[in-house]
Scaffold this motif. Structure first.
Motif, PDB file in Angstrom:
ATOM      1  N   PHE A 191       0.887  -1.170   0.000  1.00  0.00           N
ATOM      2  CA  PHE A 191       0.000   0.000   0.000  1.00  0.00           C
ATOM      3  C   PHE A 191       0.909   1.199   0.000  1.00  0.00           C
ATOM      4  N   GLU A 338      -8.614   1.602   3.136  1.00  0.00           N
ATOM      5  CA  GLU A 338      -7.465   0.739   3.414  1.00  0.00           C
ATOM      6  C   GLU A 338      -7.946  -0.594   3.992  1.00  0.00           C
ATOM      7  N   ALA A 339      -8.927  -0.521   4.898  1.00  0.00           N
ATOM      8  CA  ALA A 339      -9.449  -1.753   5.512  1.00  0.00           C
ATOM      9  C   ALA A 339     -10.071  -2.651   4.442  1.00  0.00           C
ATOM     10  N   ARG A 342      -7.334  -4.163   2.231  1.00  0.00           N
ATOM     11  CA  ARG A 342      -6.537  -5.188   2.913  1.00  0.00           C
ATOM     12  C   ARG A 342      -7.106  -6.585   2.698  1.00  0.00           C
ATOM     13  N   THR A 343      -8.416  -6.652   2.454  1.00  0.00           N
ATOM     14  CA  THR A 343      -9.034  -7.964   2.293  1.00  0.00           C
ATOM     15  C   THR A 343      -8.513  -8.683   1.041  1.00  0.00           C
ATOM     16  N   MET A 345      -5.251  -8.221  -0.023  1.00  0.00           N
ATOM     17  CA  MET A 345      -3.784  -8.221  -0.012  1.00  0.00           C
ATOM     18  C   MET A 345      -3.236  -9.321   0.905  1.00  0.00           C
ATOM     19  N   ALA A 348       0.852  -7.409   3.212  1.00  0.00           N
ATOM     20  CA  ALA A 348       1.270  -6.188   2.503  1.00  0.00           C
ATOM     21  C   ALA A 348       2.095  -5.265   3.394  1.00  0.00           C
ATOM     22  N   ARG A 350       3.013  -1.429   4.268  1.00  0.00           N
ATOM     23  CA  ARG A 350       2.361  -0.138   4.124  1.00  0.00           C
ATOM     24  C   ARG A 350       3.450   0.930   4.111  1.00  0.00           C
TER      25      ARG A 350
END
Ligand code: ATP
Length: 544
Positions: A191, A338-339, A342-343, A345, A348, A350
């Motif tokens: 990210f 972002e949340a 994340r599902t 990734m 990851a 950041r």
């Protein structure tokens, strides 16, 4: 001094029991010949079992010491001295163990050397990150680049690629490039959030060009998704410039391509597209994305906005290669997005450069109260009369308002043009090209060019209509003040915009711009979006 430190670390944790080895010490103090003699004369006559015991003990002790030293849990100098004495004795008394002790010693040295090297590397990385305001989270994040040459020396980058960087005039990596490039090259998902105009495009293009083979004929290897056609076209151009000298097939998904290409026979290494066109090609024309190794979501927060989510989900599923590396780039990354992101990734990293969701400090930002819609037009004309420093971008909230304002300014002596979603692809591209070429001084625009577009040297951005969110504000004003240049951003507000003023003022405050105290005192608004029905811009009807 260095030696003392090294041996202290090497032998840390070893304790020599002087009482227990007092006889050995006495022998040792008599000198080497005495010790040898003693050992030689004692061996055949006295009990061989005690010799065996000693060997066993010595072996056990060496093992124990090795473990302790590797753990490195002490560093007192008398401990070092004690170990040296013991070592001398052991070498003489337990002849056949000497090789083993020596090996253990070498192994220990190697462990310590490696640990020290790793510590130095961590320290170097931390210093670089602090210097360039890079913030990371994630496990085992690779160190940032010190320079582009490191890509050749440490990452075995083909020198043509680094050569292209210098031809483009890029001497030093920007902060996001320093951290995101090694992260992606190490096979980590990422990210990345860094200010507008800070070189994010190169940060995701470079690892792709380094890692994929040019000219392979077995399917698309990298997909780059952009929210608008203009940005996709710009990214394709940048990619081609960077890849110059190698035969990469780099394709932009145009309308024609998405509706009529024969994807089975098409050679394509890198495909740049907007989400809808790509999804159409996948669903309706059997475009196979199962060999994609890199998937980039540029302006990722925009791509994850409502309306796009399902399409993105469908594309992510079509890119079914289990070893795919996904990355998300943007200048703004709200927590909620972002949340959600994340599902998709895996483990990851950041990377944030500067403060998340902030504007470059090189942009001088101003808020101007214009009272009413008529007031805005007067303020705009007045501002142009005082000084017009082209190129200038003016943002409005809808295509209707863009057309209205264009009509107004057409009567003034300005080289103005307009860009919005009602124009066809060619007209939109011409509007962009004319601004780039200096043929247009003032370009009136909707959100279509608010994100990612890289116009060299835009001196001023005018938010004629108040932006609908802090993110929209950051992206709009980020069309100026790019790649280290300075810029100016003027935002008009009316009575209707006042409730949302505080949200934008926060961006000004965090980038060090002045904000009147009465604005700072306004209550914070939970609502993230601000859409106002405005009176028409046009004064032309009044005159009819
Ligand atoms: N290492 C570098 N040195 C100098 N200039 C660079 C470097 N990397 C990129 N640039 C230039 O900086 C400008 C901005 O880069 P880019 O468009 O990638 O910004 P961005 O971070 O993606 O911005 P946005 O958030 O608006 O999309 C471009 O003109 C690009 O050519």
């Amino acid at each position: 001094m260095e030696k003392v430190k090294l041996s202290a670390a090497l032998f840390a944790g070893t304790h020599f029991d002087r009482k227990r080895f007092s006889a050995d010490i006495a022998r040792f103090r008599q000198g080497p010949s005495a010790a040898t003699h003693d050992a030689a004369s004692a061996a055949p006559s006295s009990a061989p079992s005690s010799e065996k015991k000693r060997k066993r003990k010595s072996k056990a002790k060496a093992k124990k010491n090795k473990k302790r030293r590797a753990e490195g849990d002490a560093s007192a100098s008398d401990v070092v001295e004690g170990f040296s004495v013991f070592k001398g004795l052991a070498a003489k008394k337990v002849g056949e163990d000497s090789e083993e002790v020596e090996t253990a010693k070498n192994e220990d040295l190697e462990v310590v050397r490696r640990r020290k090297r790793a510590e130095r590397e961590i320290e170097r990385a931390a210093i670089l990150r602090k210097r360039f305001d890079i913030h990371i989270s994630g496990q085992n994040v690779p160190a940032p680049l010190e320079n582009f040459e490191e890509l050749v020396s440490s990452y075995r980058c083909d020198s043509y690629l680094v050569g292209n960087l210098s031809k483009l005039g890029f001497q030093e990596p920007t902060p996001i490039q320093r951290q995101a490039i090694p992260t992606l090259l190490s096979g980590r998902e990422c990210f990345a959030c860094a200010p507008t105009g800070s070189g994010k495009t190169l940060a995701f293009l470079f690892p792709i060009l380094m890692k994929i083979k040019p000219g392979s004929k077995d399917g698309v290897k990298a997909v780059i998704l952009c929210p608008t056609r203009e940005l996709a076209a710009q990214t394709t151009r940048e990619c081609k410039k960077l890849a110059k000298g190698r035969k990469f097939y780099i394709k932009l998904m145009t309308k024609d391509l998405s509706t009529s290409a024969n994807f089975k026979d098409m050679h394509c290494d890198i495909l740049v597209s907007t989400p809808l066109r790509l999804d159409h090609a996948v669903q309706k024309r059997d475009l196979d994305l199962s060999r994609v190794e890199y998937l980039v979501l540029d302006e990722s927060d925009k791509l994850f906005e409502l309306g796009f989510v399902e399409v993105i989900d469908s594309i992510v599923k079509a890119c079914s290669n289990p070893s795919i590396i996904r990355s998300l780039f943007s200048a703004t990354l709200p927590d909620s997005i972002e949340a959600l992101a994340r599902t998709i990734m895996h483990d990851a990293v950041r990377v944030i450069v500067g403060r998340k969701n902030s504007a470059p400090s090189l942009i001088k930002q101003k808020l101007i109260f214009a009272g009413t819609e008529k007031g805005k037009l007067i303020a705009l004309r007045q501002s142009f009369a005082e000084s017009l420093n082209p190129p200038v971008l003016i943002f409005v909230q809808s295509k209707e308002r863009a057309k209205e304002l264009y009509k107004e300014l057409a009567f003034d002596d300005l080289r103005a043009d307009v860009i919005h979603a009602d124009l066809d692809e060619q007209q939109r591209q011409d509007a962009v090209d004319n601004l780039r070429a200096g043929k247009t001084w003032v370009l009136i625009a909707t959100e279509v060019i608010a994100r990612g577009m890289d116009f060299k040297g835009v001196n001023c951005v005018i938010n004629y209509d108040f932006p609908e969110s802090a993110s929209a504000y950051i992206h709009r004003i980020g069309r100026s003040g790019r790649a280290g240049r300075s810029g100016e951003a003027i935002t008009f507000f009316t009575e209707e915009d006042k409730p949302f003023l505080r949200n934008i003022a926060n961006v000004l405050i965090s980038s060090g711009c002045e904000v009147p105290s009465w604005i700072k005192a306004l209550p914070k608004l939970k609502r993230k979006k601000h859409r106002v029905d405005r009176d028409p811009i046009s004064t032309l009807q009044d005159e009819d």
